[in-house]
Each structure stands twice: as C-alpha cells, then as structure tokens.
Design a protein around this motif. Sequence first.
Motif, short mmCIF file in Angstrom:
data_model
loop_
_atom_site.label_atom_id
_atom_site.label_comp_id
_atom_site.label_asym_id
_atom_site.label_seq_id
_atom_site.Cartn_x
_atom_site.Cartn_y
_atom_site.Cartn_z
N VAL A 152 0.85 -1.18 0.00
CA VAL A 152 0.00 0.00 0.00
C VAL A 152 0.89 1.23 0.00
O VAL A 152 2.10 1.15 0.26
N THR A 153 0.31 2.37 -0.29
CA THR A 153 1.05 3.62 -0.25
C THR A 153 0.28 4.63 0.60
O THR A 153 -0.94 4.71 0.54
N ASN A 154 1.03 5.37 1.39
CA ASN A 154 0.48 6.47 2.18
C ASN A 154 -0.63 6.01 3.13
O ASN A 154 -1.60 6.74 3.35
N PHE A 155 -0.50 4.84 3.70
CA PHE A 155 -1.42 4.37 4.72
C PHE A 155 -0.89 4.79 6.08
O PHE A 155 0.31 4.66 6.36
N ASP A 156 -1.77 5.28 6.94
CA ASP A 156 -1.37 5.59 8.30
C ASP A 156 -1.34 4.30 9.11
O ASP A 156 -1.71 3.22 8.64
N ALA A 157 -0.87 4.41 10.36
CA ALA A 157 -0.71 3.23 11.20
C ALA A 157 -2.04 2.52 11.43
O ALA A 157 -2.12 1.28 11.37
N ALA A 158 -3.09 3.28 11.71
CA ALA A 158 -4.38 2.67 12.05
C ALA A 158 -4.95 1.87 10.89
O ALA A 158 -5.48 0.76 11.08
N HIS A 159 -4.85 2.39 9.68
CA HIS A 159 -5.46 1.70 8.54
C HIS A 159 -4.56 0.60 7.98
O HIS A 159 -5.06 -0.36 7.39
N GLY A 167 -7.15 -9.49 7.14
CA GLY A 167 -6.67 -10.61 6.34
C GLY A 167 -5.98 -10.26 5.04
O GLY A 167 -5.72 -11.15 4.22
N ILE A 168 -5.65 -8.99 4.81
CA ILE A 168 -4.95 -8.61 3.59
C ILE A 168 -3.45 -8.90 3.77
O ILE A 168 -2.83 -8.39 4.71
N PRO A 169 -2.83 -9.68 2.89
CA PRO A 169 -1.42 -10.07 3.07
C PRO A 169 -0.44 -9.02 2.58
O PRO A 169 0.32 -9.22 1.62
N LEU A 170 -0.41 -7.89 3.23
CA LEU A 170 0.47 -6.79 2.82
C LEU A 170 1.90 -7.06 3.24
O LEU A 170 2.17 -7.58 4.33
N VAL A 171 2.84 -6.65 2.39
CA VAL A 171 4.26 -6.77 2.74
C VAL A 171 4.93 -5.41 2.90
O VAL A 171 6.02 -5.34 3.47
N SER A 172 4.30 -4.33 2.39
CA SER A 172 4.98 -3.04 2.42
C SER A 172 3.99 -1.89 2.45
O SER A 172 2.82 -2.03 2.10
N ASN A 173 4.50 -0.75 2.87
CA ASN A 173 3.77 0.51 2.87
C ASN A 173 4.76 1.57 2.41
O ASN A 173 5.85 1.69 2.97
N GLN A 174 4.41 2.31 1.38
CA GLN A 174 5.30 3.34 0.86
C GLN A 174 4.85 4.71 1.39
O GLN A 174 3.72 5.13 1.16
N VAL A 175 5.74 5.39 2.11
CA VAL A 175 5.39 6.64 2.77
C VAL A 175 6.54 7.63 2.69
O VAL A 175 7.69 7.27 2.46
N SER A 176 6.21 8.88 2.93
CA SER A 176 7.21 9.94 3.05
C SER A 176 7.97 9.77 4.37
O SER A 176 7.37 9.52 5.41
N ARG A 183 7.26 11.38 10.61
CA ARG A 183 6.06 10.70 11.10
C ARG A 183 6.20 9.18 11.08
O ARG A 183 5.66 8.49 11.94
N ALA A 184 6.92 8.65 10.09
CA ALA A 184 7.02 7.20 9.95
C ALA A 184 7.84 6.55 11.06
O ALA A 184 7.88 5.32 11.15
N ALA A 185 8.46 7.35 11.92
CA ALA A 185 9.18 6.80 13.06
C ALA A 185 8.27 6.66 14.28
O ALA A 185 8.72 6.17 15.32
N GLY A 186 7.01 7.05 14.15
CA GLY A 186 6.08 7.03 15.28
C GLY A 186 5.22 5.78 15.31
O GLY A 186 5.72 4.64 15.35
N HIS A 187 3.89 5.99 15.32
CA HIS A 187 2.96 4.87 15.43
C HIS A 187 3.18 3.83 14.33
O HIS A 187 3.00 2.63 14.56
N ILE A 320 5.52 17.37 11.60
CA ILE A 320 4.50 17.39 10.55
C ILE A 320 3.22 16.84 11.16
O ILE A 320 3.24 15.78 11.79
N PRO A 321 2.10 17.53 11.00
CA PRO A 321 0.87 17.10 11.70
C PRO A 321 0.32 15.79 11.18
O PRO A 321 0.48 15.42 10.03
N GLY A 322 -0.35 15.07 12.10
CA GLY A 322 -1.05 13.85 11.72
C GLY A 322 -0.12 12.66 11.56
O GLY A 322 1.00 12.64 12.05
N ASP A 323 -0.61 11.67 10.84
CA ASP A 323 0.14 10.45 10.60
C ASP A 323 0.46 10.37 9.11
O ASP A 323 0.04 11.22 8.31
N CYS A 324 1.20 9.36 8.72
CA CYS A 324 1.61 9.22 7.34
C CYS A 324 0.39 9.19 6.41
O CYS A 324 -0.60 8.53 6.69
#
Length: 490
Positions: A152-159, A167-176, A183-187, A320-324
């Motif tokens: 996925v791309t640009n998904f925050d921690a919660a989603h 049950g989605i077999p995700l292997v990666s998340n592409q974020v800033s 932000r990606a060092a947080g939640h 930077i406000p909010g999450d990824c």
Amino acid sequence: MTMQPDRKDLAPGLTISRILTGLWQVADQERDGKTTDPVSGASALSAYAEAGFDTFDMADHYGSAELITGEMLRRWSGANTPRAFTKWCPEPGPMTPEIVRAGVQERLDRLGVKRVDLLQFHWWSFEHPAWLDALHEMTKLRAEGLIGEIGVTNFDAAHLDLALADGIPLVSNQVSFSLIDRRAAGHLAATCKKHNVQLLAYGTLCGGFLSDRWLGQKEPDAVEDWSRSKYLRFIKVAGGWDVLQHILRAAGGIARKHDVSISNVATRWVLEHTHVAGVIVGARLGENQHRDDNLKLFQFELDADDHAMLDRAFAKANPIPGDCGDEYREPPFLTASGDLSHHLEQMPSAFEAVADPDVPERTRVFSGSLWEPIAGYCRALRDGDRIVVSGTTATHGVDHTVALGDAGAQTTYILDKIAASVRALGGDPKDILRTRMYLRGDEDVEAAARAHGLRFTTNPPANTTFLVGNLIGDFRVEIEAEAVVSPARN
C-alpha cells in the motif's frame, strides 16, 4: 569488484535493492506534453539495473514510466530480471471485481508482464469503505498469480493495522520519511513491527532540499518542478527555512566527519530504521545521475553522537501534523498544488443523504446494513444543526464483519463509517461532540481507546466507554456519536 547497493528481502522470493529507482519524475518531465522516447528511456533504466539499482518504482499516473519500464524488461537479457513495482491509484468509488481486475490488467499490459512483482494500492479517503473491497479483490488476483506481492502507499498506522487485521497479506507501505518528515518513526513503526511489514520510503531528500546545494542558501522565490513545490510545503509546516538550515548544518557536520554528502547522511538516517526496507531515489532519465554518490550510503553508519546532533536540530522543528498519508486526506494538503485538484475533481461521499418528505429540515443516511430496514432505523439523522449517529459496528457491506476479534481495528473502521455519515449530512468529523463506546470485554479497552485517540488527535469529543459483557454478533465494539454542525458549514 564493482560496489553495488545493499539488498534486502521484502518478502520470501522478493529481494530488492535497498535503493529503489523512482520514476515519478518521468511525469514531471512530460508535463509539457512531450512523451519520453521509450527506447532511450529503457536504455537509461538498463544502465541503472546493470549497476545494481535494479528495483524500479512507478505508478499508473507517472506518465509513460510503466511503458518505458516494459520496454526495458522486453530487452533485458541479463540473468537477474529487474524488479518492477507499480501503484494503482483509482478514484474513490465502488470497487467491484470487474473494476479491480481491469485496473490490475492495465498495469500488466503497460508493463508487458504476466505478473506484477509488487502492486501497491493507494486510496484517497478511508471514509469511503470500498478500499477494503479493492484489497480483497487484489488478494484473489494474487492467488491467481497476476500479482506477486501486495503493498500500500500512504497508509497511516491505524489503517495499515486494519487492513492486516482483516486478512490482507500486505508486505509493504510506501510513505514519506525524511529528516523533515519523521512521522514514519512514530505509530507506524510499532505497527510494522507488530505485523512484520516493511516501509519503502520516498521523499528522503525532501525534493532535493536536504543536500549540500541548499546549505547556507536563501529560500528560493520559486521552484522549478512539482516535487520541490511539494516538499517546500513540508519545510514551511516544519518551521520554515531557518529550521531547514538548522538540520542542514547538523547533517553537514556529520557529512564532513564521515567524508560523505549531506544527502548521504539524510538518506542513511532513514535507512537505519529497522522497519525500512529501502529508500526511493528519483531518476531524471538522461540527466544527472547520482549512482556513485548513493553507493556511499553503505560505506558508513551513524553513531550515537551523530544521532544526538540530529536530535538537537529536530528539537527546533515542528512535527509534521497527523500520521503518514494525512497530507492526501485532510488539510493542510502538502501536495504539489496544496490540495487534491491535480489528483481528483471531487471526493465522492460514501453515503447519500435522503430528505424526509414530512420534515424538510430533517435528512438521513443509510449505510446498507442488513438490519437497518429490518429494525427500522437509519445510520445517521440530521435535524437542524444536530446529527445523531446510531450504534455502529464493524460491518462492511451486507454481512462481512471487519477485523474479526480485533477491537482496535474495528474501532478504526467504525469511526470512519461514523465520519462518513456525518460528512454526508453536511457536517465534518470535527463537529462530533460526543462518542459512546460499548466494548465486549476488559481485553478490548486499551486497543479501542488507542484507536479512538488516533482518530481524534485534534478536536477530541466528550466520550463515555462502557463494558457491556456482550454484543450482538461477533463484534468487539459498538460506537454511537452526536455532532452539531458548525455555523461555518451551513
């Protein structure tokens, strides 16, 4: 022996270069209407692959990047075929099996392959629940062999957590992820560790601003491309040009110590996070190549003193406000245009408001729940400025229980559904004044509370949480809400 980038397993059987070659600048180069010649473009990509930079990242909207990569793959004669990662970024709306299959097939056709190595999915608004439909259909196509792995791309921690819990077999998340945008060092880091998901980080050089070129320089009056205009917005939100200079000076001192560039330091800082599989470095085909400089990333490590120096510079910056990914979903929009106008004409509503024929000032929304017509209730009702939302559970479609057994993930889904109901009735999630949460057991309290806290980091409502010992069906959580529409939105 010629040095090459380090490699890492993103998934079993999917080994990547830790420096991915990003092709977003193909779209930037083609903004004048001229299409990049696929033959010369493929030759440029082949040079990257032969040097070990053999993992390419692109998207459906990166101009002709998929076509250029497809041409390279057709001409490739080496032993190890380069990896082609692309993204599918559909407009929000129903995600039927036919729509999803067509979106995936278009990626296959443009790349000229029978299987996409990694197909990454982007969604514009989690309030529109069809993103789960799309990911479940992609999972089926993965089983058919059309997709190697799903990211996925640009998904925050919660989603990200919600998708995995469903049950989605995700292997990666592409974020800033950068010295400016941390932000990606947080939640998200904790979520990646929990599920063994890795990040592909873009924007590590903040559009080139995290480089020796800008140390001690004045802020530019104008920028020449979309990438820089986007990251200049990030810099301004982080505190402005002075903050950038503080960080550049710290990175510059570290760079001199290790005899590398500021860009090396900035990218190395991202790479050293354990949940980061690789960083995406953009390539302007036929122009400046920085492969030799990028290889220095694997010749040094940051020590405790280096991190302490960077931490002191970070202390002068605003987070930077909010999450990824929030920059694509809510203000402040830190995109190239400052909004979503270059991506979407409008953000469609998940629900349709229905006027009451007898009471003109009253409107309702229905979510399609099986029980709404049986029990005679609506998902939400607006009367004047007041909106009341029925007790809502993690039901998707007619009968699918989302994230079975996971109270935190169910809370995330429910609050999206509530927000969509309020928005469809002319309100905004910021108008929510009260929530009531009903939980099945003690073990659900912390997870549900944390998910509620992530949703209401700003504008927190009044809340009461109940342990009820039992809920109808297999649900761990049920939530109701009340809102009063701000006069500014009337």
